[in-house]
Design a protein around this motif. Sequence first.
Motif, PDB file in Angstrom:
ATOM      1  N   GLU A  98       0.824  -1.217   0.000  1.00 14.30           N
ATOM      2  CA  GLU A  98       0.000   0.000   0.000  1.00 14.30           C
ATOM      3  C   GLU A  98       0.853   1.260   0.000  1.00 14.30           C
ATOM      4  N   SER A  99       2.071   1.162   0.508  1.00 13.12           N
ATOM      5  CA  SER A  99       2.918   2.357   0.499  1.00 13.12           C
ATOM      6  C   SER A  99       3.821   2.376  -0.738  1.00 13.12           C
ATOM      7  N   GLY A 100       3.458   1.555  -1.743  1.00 13.38           N
ATOM      8  CA  GLY A 100       4.159   1.626  -3.027  1.00 13.38           C
ATOM      9  C   GLY A 100       5.341   0.687  -3.159  1.00 13.38           C
ATOM     10  N   GLY A 101       5.615  -0.114  -2.147  1.00 12.30           N
ATOM     11  CA  GLY A 101       6.745  -1.042  -2.220  1.00 12.30           C
ATOM     12  C   GLY A 101       6.361  -2.383  -2.823  1.00 12.30           C
ATOM     13  N   ARG A 102       7.343  -3.281  -2.869  1.00 17.48           N
ATOM     14  CA  ARG A 102       7.075  -4.624  -3.392  1.00 17.48           C
ATOM     15  C   ARG A 102       7.603  -5.659  -2.418  1.00 17.48           C
ATOM     16  N   VAL A 103       6.862  -6.762  -2.316  1.00 10.53           N
ATOM     17  CA  VAL A 103       7.309  -7.848  -1.447  1.00 10.53           C
ATOM     18  C   VAL A 103       8.426  -8.613  -2.148  1.00 10.53           C
ATOM     19  N   THR A 104       9.505  -8.887  -1.440  1.00 13.25           N
ATOM     20  CA  THR A 104      10.616  -9.650  -2.008  1.00 13.25           C
ATOM     21  C   THR A 104      10.478 -11.108  -1.604  1.00 13.25           C
ATOM     22  N   GLN A 105      10.770 -12.004  -2.523  1.00  9.01           N
ATOM     23  CA  GLN A 105      10.753 -13.419  -2.169  1.00  9.01           C
ATOM     24  C   GLN A 105      11.960 -13.720  -1.291  1.00  9.01           C
ATOM     25  N   GLU A 106      11.705 -14.129  -0.061  1.00  5.52           N
ATOM     26  CA  GLU A 106      12.803 -14.351   0.875  1.00  5.52           C
ATOM     27  C   GLU A 106      12.357 -15.253   2.013  1.00  5.52           C
ATOM     28  N   THR A 107      13.346 -15.641   2.811  1.00  3.61           N
ATOM     29  CA  THR A 107      13.046 -16.419   4.015  1.00  3.61           C
ATOM     30  C   THR A 107      13.209 -15.511   5.207  1.00  3.61           C
ATOM     31  N   ARG A 108      12.233 -15.506   6.090  1.00  2.00           N
ATOM     32  CA  ARG A 108      12.297 -14.652   7.269  1.00  2.00           C
ATOM     33  C   ARG A 108      12.142 -15.490   8.536  1.00  2.00           C
ATOM     34  N   LEU A 109      12.797 -15.037   9.592  1.00  2.00           N
ATOM     35  CA  LEU A 109      12.733 -15.727  10.874  1.00  2.00           C
ATOM     36  C   LEU A 109      11.846 -14.959  11.826  1.00  2.00           C
ATOM     37  N   TRP A 110      11.070 -15.694  12.624  1.00  2.00           N
ATOM     38  CA  TRP A 110      10.237 -15.040  13.639  1.00  2.00           C
ATOM     39  C   TRP A 110      11.075 -14.793  14.882  1.00  2.00           C
ATOM     40  N   ASP A 111      11.024 -13.567  15.371  1.00  2.00           N
ATOM     41  CA  ASP A 111      11.706 -13.212  16.606  1.00  2.00           C
ATOM     42  C   ASP A 111      10.624 -12.979  17.657  1.00  2.00           C
ATOM     43  N   GLU A 112      10.438 -13.959  18.528  1.00  2.00           N
ATOM     44  CA  GLU A 112       9.338 -13.886  19.491  1.00  2.00           C
ATOM     45  C   GLU A 112       9.528 -12.730  20.462  1.00  2.00           C
ATOM     46  N   ARG A 113      10.779 -12.474  20.831  1.00  2.00           N
ATOM     47  CA  ARG A 113      11.027 -11.409  21.808  1.00  2.00           C
ATOM     48  C   ARG A 113      10.649 -10.059  21.213  1.00  2.00           C
ATOM     49  N   ALA A 114      11.075  -9.819  19.961  1.00  2.00           N
ATOM     50  CA  ALA A 114      10.772  -8.530  19.331  1.00  2.00           C
ATOM     51  C   ALA A 114       9.390  -8.533  18.670  1.00  2.00           C
ATOM     52  N   GLN A 115       8.742  -9.713  18.601  1.00  2.00           N
ATOM     53  CA  GLN A 115       7.439  -9.835  17.943  1.00  2.00           C
ATOM     54  C   GLN A 115       7.477  -9.342  16.498  1.00  2.00           C
ATOM     55  N   GLU A 116       8.509  -9.783  15.765  1.00  2.00           N
ATOM     56  CA  GLU A 116       8.575  -9.401  14.358  1.00  2.00           C
ATOM     57  C   GLU A 116       9.336 -10.453  13.556  1.00  2.00           C
ATOM     58  N   THR A 117       9.204 -10.381  12.220  1.00  2.00           N
ATOM     59  CA  THR A 117       9.972 -11.284  11.372  1.00  2.00           C
ATOM     60  C   THR A 117      11.178 -10.517  10.829  1.00  2.00           C
ATOM     61  N   ARG A 118      12.267 -11.252  10.570  1.00  2.00           N
ATOM     62  CA  ARG A 118      13.496 -10.647  10.058  1.00  2.00           C
ATOM     63  C   ARG A 118      14.035 -11.462   8.895  1.00  2.00           C
ATOM     64  N   VAL A 119      14.673 -10.779   7.964  1.00  2.00           N
ATOM     65  CA  VAL A 119      15.208 -11.487   6.795  1.00  2.00           C
ATOM     66  C   VAL A 119      16.306 -12.456   7.209  1.00  2.00           C
ATOM     67  N   MET A 120      16.211 -13.702   6.714  1.00  2.00           N
ATOM     68  CA  MET A 120      17.288 -14.662   6.927  1.00  2.00           C
ATOM     69  C   MET A 120      18.093 -14.801   5.645  1.00  2.00           C
ATOM     70  N   ARG A 121      17.411 -15.041   4.542  1.00  2.00           N
ATOM     71  CA  ARG A 121      18.114 -15.026   3.264  1.00  2.00           C
ATOM     72  C   ARG A 121      17.151 -14.653   2.150  1.00  2.00           C
ATOM     73  N   SER A 122      17.713 -14.051   1.084  1.00  2.00           N
ATOM     74  CA  SER A 122      16.861 -13.634  -0.023  1.00  2.00           C
ATOM     75  C   SER A 122      16.886 -14.708  -1.100  1.00  2.00           C
ATOM     76  N   LYS A 123      16.088 -14.497  -2.122  1.00  2.00           N
ATOM     77  CA  LYS A 123      15.931 -15.519  -3.156  1.00  2.00           C
ATOM     78  C   LYS A 123      17.252 -15.808  -3.865  1.00  2.00           C
ATOM     79  N   GLU A 124      18.067 -14.769  -4.014  1.00  2.00           N
ATOM     80  CA  GLU A 124      19.338 -14.956  -4.732  1.00  2.00           C
ATOM     81  C   GLU A 124      20.224 -15.991  -4.042  1.00  2.00           C
ATOM     82  N   GLU A 125      20.032 -16.091  -2.727  1.00  2.00           N
ATOM     83  CA  GLU A 125      20.854 -17.053  -1.996  1.00  2.00           C
ATOM     84  C   GLU A 125      20.174 -18.415  -1.892  1.00  2.00           C
ATOM     85  N   ALA A 126      18.973 -18.542  -2.502  1.00  2.00           N
ATOM     86  CA  ALA A 126      18.224 -19.799  -2.365  1.00  2.00           C
ATOM     87  C   ALA A 126      19.021 -20.949  -2.960  1.00  2.00           C
ATOM     88  N   HIS A 127      18.819 -22.120  -2.383  1.00  2.00           N
ATOM     89  CA  HIS A 127      19.587 -23.287  -2.804  1.00  2.00           C
ATOM     90  C   HIS A 127      19.050 -23.886  -4.091  1.00  2.00           C
TER      91      HIS A 127
END
Length: 493
Positions: free
Chosen positions: A253-282
Motif C-alpha cells: 500500500e505504500s508503493g513497495g514490493r514484497v521480495t521473495q525471501e526467508t524470514r525468521l520469527w523473533d518472538e522477543r521482538a514480535q517481528e519477522t526478520r530477513v534470513m536469506r533472499s531468493k538470490e541465496e536460495a539453494h
Amino acid sequence: MKEGWETVIGLEIHAQLSTESKIFCGCSTRFGDEPNANTCPVCLGLPGALPVLNERAVELGARAALALNLEINERSIFARKNYFYPDLPKGYQISQYDQPFSERGELEIMTAERDEGGHPRQWRPVRVRITRLHLEEDAGKNVHEGLPEVERYSYIDLNRAGTPLAEIVTEPDFRSSWEAYDYVNYVRRALQWVGASEADMEKGNLRCEANVSVRRKGDTAFGTKVELKNLNSVRFMQRAIEYEIERQINLIESGGRVTQETRLWDERAQETRVMRSKEEAHDYRYFPEPDLQPLVVSRDFIERVRESMPELPEARRKRMMEEYQLSFSDASQLTGERALADYYEQAAKASGNPRGAANWLRSELLRELETSGKDISSSPVSPEELAALVRLIDQGAISGKQGKDVLVEMFATGKGAAAIVEERGLSQVSDQSAIDAVIDEVISASPQQLAQYRAGKETLFGFFVGQVMKASKGKANPKIVNERLREKLSQQG
Ligand SMILES: [Zn+2]
C-alpha cells in the motif's frame, strides 16, 4: 485483516517419526544423550557406508499418511537433496522428490477466528488439500551454547542426524493465521493419536514453516510469497503469520514490493526478520539415491496398517457428540488426546450419565490434573471411581457441592468416592419424611416469620431454607428442602 485484501498461506510440517532407531542405520534416536553418542559410519556419512531402510519408519509413515487421509504410493523413490551445511555430514540429505511416499490428501478441519482474548468466535469446517507426505532423514545440530570457547568454535552434535521425518506439505489453502493454527493442531493430534510421532514442538519433534503472501480480493494470481521459519510453537506461528500479513499489506500500500525471501520469527521482538533472499536460495540438484532401492509397499501392507489404526479423532468426536449428546466444544476437548477420550468413554458408560461425566471430567478432574502437572493416564482417580462419584450425586446421596470436595480428596488420597462419603459422614438426607419433620419443627419455631411470609414477604423463603439446612447440619438434600418448604409454607395453617 485489512478490508479488500486476501491472505494465502501454505504450510510445511516436519514430524519426527517415533522409531527407536534411525531411518538408515541402527543408532538410537533417544533424546538428550551425550553429544555424538548415537552415531555410526552411516549417519556420520563416512565413505563406503551404506544406508539400510528402517521398516518401522515406513510403517509409522504409513500410519501418519492414513491418519491425514493421504494416498500411499506403492512405489516411491529416495532422492539426494544436495547442500552444504556443517550439520549435514554427507553433503546431502536423503529425502524424496518427484515420487514421494504419499500424495493427494484432503481433510475437513474445524476452524474459528479468535477474538482479542483468544476465544474462538464461530467454528466452521474448512477443506485443506495436502499435496504430499514424504519420508526423509533429519540433519544434526549446531550447538552454540553451554560449551567452552563457543565464541571461537562451532560444535556439532550428530545424534539427530538420520532421525526419520515425515514432511507434510499442503496446497496454499489457508486464508487466515487461525486456519493455519487449527490445521497444525489437527495434524499434531492426529500424529500423536495413531502413535506416528510425539509431535511435541517444544522438543523439536514437530517443526513447521509457513509460506505467506497477500493479494487484493478478487485477484486470481498469487502475490510474492515469503517463507517463515523459526516457528517454535503453534501460537508463535500464528503470530508470525499475522505480523507478516500486515507487513506485506503495508509495504504494497505504500508503493513497495514484497521480495521473495526467508524470514525468521523473533518472538522477543514480535517481528519477522530477513534470513536469506531468493538470490541465496539453494539449488538442491536432486537425483535418485543410488544406494537405496525404490521403496515398494504392497496393497496388503497398506491394508494391514489401515486395519491396525484406531478410530480417528474427528470420527470419534462426531460419534461422541451423537452417542452422548455432547456439545461440539465438550467433544472437541475430550478428543484432544486419545487417552482422554478413552477415559471419558469408560466413565460415561459406568456412570450412566454421559453428560454428567463430561462435566465432572472437564470442569473438576482436568483442573486437578493440570494443577498437579499430571496427565490423564496417570490420574489417581480412575474412570470407574469418577463414575461412582457422578452416581452418588445423581442419586441424591450427596450434593454437587459436596461432590467437589469429595473429588479433591479422591484425587489427593486415591480413595474411592463411597469410602470418603462414608468416612466424612457426608451422606445427604433425601428421605422426605425426615426432611418434613425438620421443616415442621422450623416452621413452628418461627411463627412471626411465617405470618410475614404468608402476608406476602416472599424473601423470607431464604430464611426458612437456611434454618432447615442448619437444623439438618447441612445434610438435607437442598432440592427436596426447597420443594417441601414451598408446599408446607403455602398450606393454610
Ligand atoms: Zn548411525
